[in-house]
Design a protein around this motif. Sequence first.
Motif, PDB file in Angstrom:
ATOM      1  N   UNK A  63       0.837  -1.196   0.000  1.00 43.96           N
ATOM      2  CA  UNK A  63       0.000   0.000   0.000  1.00 43.96           C
ATOM      3  C   UNK A  63       0.877   1.252   0.000  1.00 43.96           C
ATOM      4  N   UNK A  64       0.684   2.097  -0.985  1.00 43.61           N
ATOM      5  CA  UNK A  64       1.508   3.298  -1.122  1.00 43.61           C
ATOM      6  C   UNK A  64       1.444   4.188   0.117  1.00 43.61           C
ATOM      7  N   UNK A  65       0.280   4.263   0.758  1.00 36.06           N
ATOM      8  CA  UNK A  65       0.127   5.155   1.918  1.00 36.06           C
ATOM      9  C   UNK A  65       0.970   4.719   3.108  1.00 36.06           C
ATOM     10  N   UNK A  66       1.462   3.487   3.091  1.00 34.03           N
ATOM     11  CA  UNK A  66       2.284   2.996   4.194  1.00 34.03           C
ATOM     12  C   UNK A  66       3.767   3.310   4.022  1.00 34.03           C
ATOM     13  N   UNK A  67       4.106   4.136   3.039  1.00 31.79           N
ATOM     14  CA  UNK A  67       5.490   4.519   2.781  1.00 31.79           C
ATOM     15  C   UNK A  67       5.611   6.033   2.737  1.00 31.79           C
ATOM     16  N   UNK A  68       6.768   6.570   3.131  1.00 26.18           N
ATOM     17  CA  UNK A  68       6.941   8.028   3.180  1.00 26.18           C
ATOM     18  C   UNK A  68       7.102   8.621   1.777  1.00 26.18           C
ATOM     19  N   UNK A  69       6.663   9.883   1.619  1.00 21.05           N
ATOM     20  CA  UNK A  69       6.901  10.564   0.348  1.00 21.05           C
ATOM     21  C   UNK A  69       8.381  10.857   0.176  1.00 21.05           C
ATOM     22  N   UNK A  70       8.836  11.041  -1.031  1.00 22.99           N
ATOM     23  CA  UNK A  70       8.034  11.092  -2.261  1.00 22.99           C
ATOM     24  C   UNK A  70       7.806   9.731  -2.915  1.00 22.99           C
ATOM     25  N   UNK A  71       8.336   8.675  -2.310  1.00 24.37           N
ATOM     26  CA  UNK A  71       8.249   7.359  -2.938  1.00 24.37           C
ATOM     27  C   UNK A  71       6.996   6.613  -2.472  1.00 24.37           C
ATOM     28  N   UNK A  72       5.836   7.244  -2.678  1.00 20.27           N
ATOM     29  CA  UNK A  72       4.595   6.599  -2.244  1.00 20.27           C
ATOM     30  C   UNK A  72       3.433   6.945  -3.176  1.00 20.27           C
ATOM     31  N   UNK A  73       3.696   6.914  -4.461  1.00 18.60           N
ATOM     32  CA  UNK A  73       2.670   7.210  -5.451  1.00 18.60           C
ATOM     33  C   UNK A  73       2.127   5.895  -6.005  1.00 18.60           C
ATOM     34  N   UNK A  74       0.827   5.620  -5.814  1.00 21.11           N
ATOM     35  CA  UNK A  74       0.271   4.359  -6.326  1.00 21.11           C
ATOM     36  C   UNK A  74       0.525   4.199  -7.819  1.00 21.11           C
ATOM     37  N   UNK A  75       0.831   2.978  -8.230  1.00 18.87           N
ATOM     38  CA  UNK A  75       1.103   2.573  -9.608  1.00 18.87           C
ATOM     39  C   UNK A  75       2.492   3.001 -10.095  1.00 18.87           C
ATOM     40  N   UNK A  76       3.007   4.105  -9.594  1.00 19.71           N
ATOM     41  CA  UNK A  76       4.260   4.654 -10.106  1.00 19.71           C
ATOM     42  C   UNK A  76       5.478   4.317  -9.243  1.00 19.71           C
ATOM     43  N   UNK A  77       5.294   4.251  -7.937  1.00 15.18           N
ATOM     44  CA  UNK A  77       6.430   4.059  -7.033  1.00 15.18           C
ATOM     45  C   UNK A  77       6.720   2.574  -6.803  1.00 15.18           C
ATOM     46  N   UNK A  78       7.992   2.293  -6.475  1.00 16.68           N
ATOM     47  CA  UNK A  78       8.432   0.932  -6.178  1.00 16.68           C
ATOM     48  C   UNK A  78       9.230   0.942  -4.888  1.00 16.68           C
ATOM     49  N   UNK A  79       9.166  -0.164  -4.159  1.00 14.31           N
ATOM     50  CA  UNK A  79      10.005  -0.342  -2.973  1.00 14.31           C
ATOM     51  C   UNK A  79      10.693  -1.699  -3.087  1.00 14.31           C
ATOM     52  N   UNK A  80      11.620  -1.972  -2.182  1.00 14.26           N
ATOM     53  CA  UNK A  80      12.307  -3.262  -2.164  1.00 14.26           C
ATOM     54  C   UNK A  80      11.799  -4.082  -0.997  1.00 14.26           C
ATOM     55  N   UNK A  81      11.286  -5.268  -1.278  1.00 14.69           N
ATOM     56  CA  UNK A  81      10.829  -6.191  -0.247  1.00 14.69           C
ATOM     57  C   UNK A  81      11.950  -7.146   0.130  1.00 14.69           C
ATOM     58  N   UNK A  82      11.962  -7.552   1.378  1.00 18.75           N
ATOM     59  CA  UNK A  82      12.891  -8.563   1.877  1.00 18.75           C
ATOM     60  C   UNK A  82      12.127  -9.839   2.174  1.00 18.75           C
ATOM     61  N   UNK A  83      12.682 -10.961   1.821  1.00 20.22           N
ATOM     62  CA  UNK A  83      12.037 -12.240   2.111  1.00 20.22           C
ATOM     63  C   UNK A  83      11.837 -12.389   3.619  1.00 20.22           C
ATOM     64  N   UNK A  84      10.586 -12.568   4.080  1.00 15.93           N
ATOM     65  CA  UNK A  84      10.340 -12.672   5.520  1.00 15.93           C
ATOM     66  C   UNK A  84      10.652 -14.039   6.121  1.00 15.93           C
ATOM     67  N   UNK A  85      10.995 -15.013   5.292  1.00 12.50           N
ATOM     68  CA  UNK A  85      11.286 -16.342   5.815  1.00 12.50           C
ATOM     69  C   UNK A  85      12.624 -16.352   6.557  1.00 12.50           C
ATOM     70  N   UNK A  86      12.695 -17.024   7.693  1.00 16.90           N
ATOM     71  CA  UNK A  86      13.943 -17.083   8.458  1.00 16.90           C
ATOM     72  C   UNK A  86      15.106 -17.602   7.625  1.00 16.90           C
ATOM     73  N   UNK A  87      16.232 -16.899   7.707  1.00 20.25           N
ATOM     74  CA  UNK A  87      17.428 -17.310   7.007  1.00 20.25           C
ATOM     75  C   UNK A  87      17.495 -16.878   5.558  1.00 20.25           C
TER      76      UNK A  87
END
Length: 239
Positions: A63-87
């Motif tokens: 959800x874009x609203x859960x990230x700080x501006x300016x990198x929080x525009x729906x459809x346009x912005x991207x973030x980097x996810x980390x694998x939540x699995x242990x190890x």
Amino acid sequence: MTTKPRAALIVVDMQEDFCPPNGALAVEEGRSIAPVINSLLDHPRFTTRIATQDYHPPDHISFAVNHPPPNNIPFESFITMTNPAPGKEAETKVQRLWPVHCVTGTEGASLIPELDSKHFDVHVKKGMNSNVEMYSAFSDAFGNLHTSLPVLGDGDGRVVDVDLEAVLKEREIRDVFVVGLAGDYCVKYTAIDAAKAGFRSFVVEEGTRCVVNSGWKEIKQELRDAGVGVIGVDELKSL
């Protein structure tokens, strides 16, 4: 007379938030495919009929609203996810940000009333872990199931509440047919994961629409390259 292999129909994310006119992440003509899907739900070819639903917590990472501006525009912005699995914390993926949609318990997360829901015998809620995206109904973006994720806070760490591969294999399903929303995201990844799991996998073309409809030609090629058949409704009788 040859008996056809057992087949399942997976109806992906036919939810209010993905359908016009008021959906938070509405797919153009998304609601219009309900009659086609209902005809498939009533088709004798299928011994198992599955409905999937995006079912996100309010603090979901996509959800874009859960990230700080300016990198929080729906459809346009991207973030980097980390694998939540242990190890596996070193494994990352780039994630597009979306408007808030299909939040647990909201009307937007509900299946549209045009869908003939009485036929469903399996319901799958997915995308339930705040820290990772999940398009496929089989596993999250890193291939995790709920059993491989840690318990976080008051939750149980699940990304999905049903191990779909296990259910299909327990029911001796060989063929999987996928329809719903959207063809370039959750339908695509669900069909590809079905093929990876060893099922004969098909997308029924009339039963899906895309976020970006102009890209459907490329998506079809991507599906075929992954071993997924793209078929018309009329081809069901031959499979």
